[in-house]
Design an enzyme around this catalytic site. Structure first.
Site, PDB file in Angstrom:
ATOM      1  N   GLY A  27       0.838  -0.828   0.531  1.00  0.00           N
ATOM      2  CA  GLY A  27       0.071  -0.002   0.377  1.00  0.00           C
ATOM      3  C   GLY A  27       1.229   1.534  -0.186  1.00  0.00           C
ATOM      4  O   GLY A  27       1.744   1.122   0.960  1.00  0.00           O
ATOM      5  N   ASP A  83      -1.339   4.050  -6.723  1.00  0.00           N
ATOM      6  CA  ASP A  83       0.061   3.940  -6.896  1.00  0.00           C
ATOM      7  C   ASP A  83       0.619   5.696  -7.036  1.00  0.00           C
ATOM      8  O   ASP A  83       2.124   5.749  -6.009  1.00  0.00           O
ATOM      9  CB  ASP A  83       0.483   2.574  -7.051  1.00  0.00           C
TER      10      ASP A  83
END
Length: 349
Positions: free
Chosen positions: A54, A244
């Site tokens: 993450g 991202d």
């Protein structure tokens, strides 16, 4: 926040600040195992092998990691300390190329050093410690605001589809894409979440379904190729995903398969929301074509989840970790600063 989920500490410093403590996400959902990382190699390996993953959580782990490793530098003079610091920074930055938070956090830590060349090393370490904790605290505050901003677009009882894992496990608290789900759960919204399993690494099945179920959220796991049918049945009224990296034009890199979900959402007239902190916005990256896409081992497709090899020996396998969703498929990009709509010219204002 749900106390059961809040108790899962994704990334933190040990009490004596000598190690980074992570919840090993490769062991979920079967067991909750915390791992201590005390060297640059251990931090690099944990990031690369997705033990911590993450984009925000990677950034936090990198900040804590370079602080822990800096404590081990045997140097009294600033130049010697900085030279070793840069070696560690460059090494950690090489672990995963797509998530902008990794390099952004390391750059913030470097600025602490370069901004105080006259301070003794002991004082530099104190400042590095404070900066790493600030990075974590800022992420927690941003996630809460992201959730509030997105919740303003959602209605009680909605069906929500998400792809990969952009929840509590991917950040410090709440998550990005799942932050509005958790806030809605606290306020009785009664969302029904459909979680794509997310091939090939199954973050949706192993992590998103795990944390939502643990929190008492109504969650249904589906295979990636089932997204179309649940949309067609009218079970989904919004798609929420994390990110991202966000390019300057609004193109978004997220876990492989996200672009396909966006195309389906456009076909069925379902809003497609991208949620992430402003730290994922890379204004130096003009568009999605400029984003470096990480390619991972073919074994993740052919061998990783099977007791025996699933594909024929010698067959080629293509395994990109991310794809790019074009800005013209995105209904809104939601950050802690607010909601940006196309053409996404003012995301950082």
């Amino acid at each position: 926040m749900n106390t059961i989920i809040a108790a899962l500490k994704t990334v933190r410093l040990s009490e004596d600040a000598s190690a980074v403590i992570i919840l090993d996400q490769t062991r979920l959902p079967g067991e909750e195992v915390y791992v201590s990382l005390a060297s640059a190699a251990e931090v690099w390996n944990a990031i690369y092998k997705l033990k911590v993953r993450g984009a925000p959580a990677i950034g936090i782990a990198a900040a804590y990691g370079i602080y822990v490793c800096s404590r081990q530098i045997q140097a009294a003079a600033f130049d010697d300390f900085y030279r070793e610091f840069l070696k560690i920074k460059d090494y950690l930055a090489s672990s995963r190329p797509t998530a902008v938070n990794l390099v952004a956090a390391l750059n913030r830590m470097e600025k602490v050093v370069t901004g105080h060349p006259d301070l003794p090393v002991a004082e530099l370490l104190r400042l590095l410690h404070a900066e790493s904790e600030a990075i974590r605290a800022e992420d927690a505050a941003a996630c809460r605001k992201i959730g509030e901003n997105c919740l303003s677009l959602l209605k009680p009882g909605m069906g929500i589809l998400t792809h990969c894992n952009a929840g509590h496990l991917a950040v410090s608290e709440y998550g990005t894409a799942l932050a509005p789900v958790y806030l809605g759960e606290e306020r009785g919204y009664g969302f029904k979440v459909f979680a794509d399993e997310t091939r090939p690494l199954l973050q949706g099945a192993r992590l998103t379904a795990y944390e939502l179920h643990k929190a008492g959220v109504d969650v249904t796991l589906i295979c990636d190729n089932m997204a179309s049918i649940v949309m067609k049945k009218g079970w989904v009224q919004a798609v929420v995903v994390g990110c991202d990296r966000i390019a300057a034009n609004g193109d978004v890199a997220n876990k492989i398969g996200t672009s396909g979900v966006a195309i389906l959402a456009r076909h069925y007239g379902i809003p497609f929301y991208v949620l992430g902190p402003t730290s994922t916005i890379d204004l130096a990256c003009p568009d999605g074509d400029s984003i470096v896409i990480e390619e991972r081992s073919p074994d993740e497709i052919t061998d990783m989840w099977y007791t025996s090899r699933m594909a024929p020996e010698g067959v080629k396998a293509y395994n990109p970790a991310f794809d790019v969703t074009s800005h013209d498929l995105i209904t809104a990009i939601i950050t802690e600063k607010g909601i940006a709509y196309p053409p996404f010219n003012d995301m950082c204002k």
